[in-house]
Design an enzyme around this catalytic site. Sequence first.
Site, PDB file in Angstrom:
ATOM      1  N   LYS A  38       0.835  -1.208   0.000  1.00  0.00           N
ATOM      2  CA  LYS A  38       0.000   0.000   0.000  1.00  0.00           C
ATOM      3  C   LYS A  38       0.869   1.257   0.000  1.00  0.00           C
ATOM      4  CE  LYS A  38      -0.162  -0.144   5.048  1.00  0.00           C
ATOM      5  NZ  LYS A  38      -0.971  -0.421   6.247  1.00  0.00           N
ATOM      6  N   TYR A 270      15.069  30.377   5.836  1.00  0.00           N
ATOM      7  CA  TYR A 270      13.959  31.174   6.364  1.00  0.00           C
ATOM      8  C   TYR A 270      13.998  31.302   7.876  1.00  0.00           C
ATOM      9  CZ  TYR A 270      11.714  30.422   1.799  1.00  0.00           C
ATOM     10  OH  TYR A 270      11.414  30.371   0.473  1.00  0.00           O
TER      11      TYR A 270
HETATM   12  C1  LIG Z   1      -0.183  -1.501   6.856  1.00  0.00           C
HETATM   13  C2  LIG Z   1      -0.794  -2.730   7.306  1.00  0.00           C
HETATM   14  C3  LIG Z   1      -0.020  -3.895   7.511  1.00  0.00           C
HETATM   15  C4  LIG Z   1       1.488  -3.903   7.476  1.00  0.00           C
HETATM   16  O1  LIG Z   1       1.941  -3.292   8.653  1.00  0.00           O
HETATM   17  P1  LIG Z   1       3.497  -3.172   8.973  1.00  0.00           P
HETATM   18  O2  LIG Z   1       3.549  -2.697  10.353  1.00  0.00           O
HETATM   19  O3  LIG Z   1       4.044  -2.205   7.995  1.00  0.00           O
HETATM   20  O4  LIG Z   1       4.040  -4.527   8.780  1.00  0.00           O
HETATM   21  C5  LIG Z   1      -0.673  -5.060   7.803  1.00  0.00           C
HETATM   22  N1  LIG Z   1      -2.014  -5.091   7.919  1.00  0.00           N
HETATM   23  C6  LIG Z   1      -2.777  -3.996   7.771  1.00  0.00           C
HETATM   24  C7  LIG Z   1      -4.241  -4.080   7.935  1.00  0.00           C
HETATM   25  C8  LIG Z   1      -2.204  -2.782   7.473  1.00  0.00           C
HETATM   26  O5  LIG Z   1      -2.966  -1.688   7.332  1.00  0.00           O
END
Ligand SMILES: *Cc1c(COP(=O)(O)O)cnc(C)c1O
Length: 384
Positions: A38, A270
């Site tokens: 993702k 800045y």
């Molecule tokens: C993002 C996510 C993961 C992976 O989590 P990590 O801590 O990056 O391993 C697994 N399950 C769900 C539902 C997530 O949203």
Amino acid sequence: MNETPSRPRAEIDLAALRANVRALRARAPRSAFMAVVKADAYGHGMVPCARAAKEAGADWLGVATPGEALALRAAGLEGPLMCWLWTPGGPWRQGIEAELDMSVSAIWALDEVTAAAREAGRAARIQLKADTGLGRSGCQPADWPELVEEALRAEAEGLVLVTGLWSHFACADEPGHPSIALQLDRFREMTAYAEERGVRPEVRHIANSPATLTLPESHFDLVRPGIAMYGVSPSAEIGVPADFGLRPVMTLAAPLALVKDVPAGHGVSYGHQYVTQGRTTLGLVPLGYGDGVPRHASGTGPVLVAGKPRTVAGRIAMDQFVVDLGGDEPPVGSEAVLFGPGDKGEPTAEDWARAAGTIAYEIVTRVGARVERVHLGETPPPGE
Ligand SMILES: *Cc1c(COP(=O)(O)O)cnc(C)c1O
């Protein structure tokens, strides 16, 4: 001069990603492996990372949004693909046709997905999500019997196939946290209930990266690591990536855009939050918060410039920041490495997280679209 032009870039070491997948699989040898890609593979580039993970043996791919899942299918990625963050309107019909495993946490979603299945004339693959304590998505224990009954009714009508029962941890990155055992108990109860009522899941799963690394009893039929696959530690309590044979996949670097002499007492960037103590040299790094370099690391972010450790001087701006080179005059174009694996003395994403008061997940994921991703070690498609 005949050099390869250097530019701001995120180098993505796909060989490291493949090795990380193999190392993680070895920790959960009896479970299937879902590579979580993702958010553009946590900033690493979704499609090349998904391909590399599958080459290294990932059985499933996992993403949050339907848009991400459909983009993977459009890029030709086949096989089990789960997508868990749906909103009213779906697109459920496209999800069914793309053979996604669609997460359902509530009756409204079950109603929409069964209506789409009726229209499509084929069953939707759904996975029922239990809220075992995270308090985010998932079905509360009190509402679980109704969700299970309705799903079984839809399954009997041929509208859905319940392919999975699953949940997500709140504090797996804090080993020993009391919520972990409570969530595991509740997960066992909620899955047992559904199975007693007649659900026959292909997979039951709850383990994210920290649970995959530290909690074998949470592995069930499948593990779902994200951050660890990119060679980044889920938390300081879990340890450093090398403890688990993991190697950071992303290196964020840029050539110096300017090196110049400045007198003592000169304000830098800045707000003049940094003022030169004596006559010195400044180097300009062409990356800023528009590229995901956190402005909260103004004055603290670590950078390896021409082989020497430096610190961001003054504010990080939208497109650039400055480092005090203390009188050194590396040629313009010299490398500034913000973070990488760390073995050439460069900082890591974890170092930037500490400097900015955030987690390393955010450091890699927020690297902006303006930064070119250079994927190293890509396997050419067959026939090329
Ligand atoms: C993002 C996510 C993961 C992976 O989590 P990590 O801590 O990056 O391993 C697994 N399950 C769900 C539902 C997530 O949203």
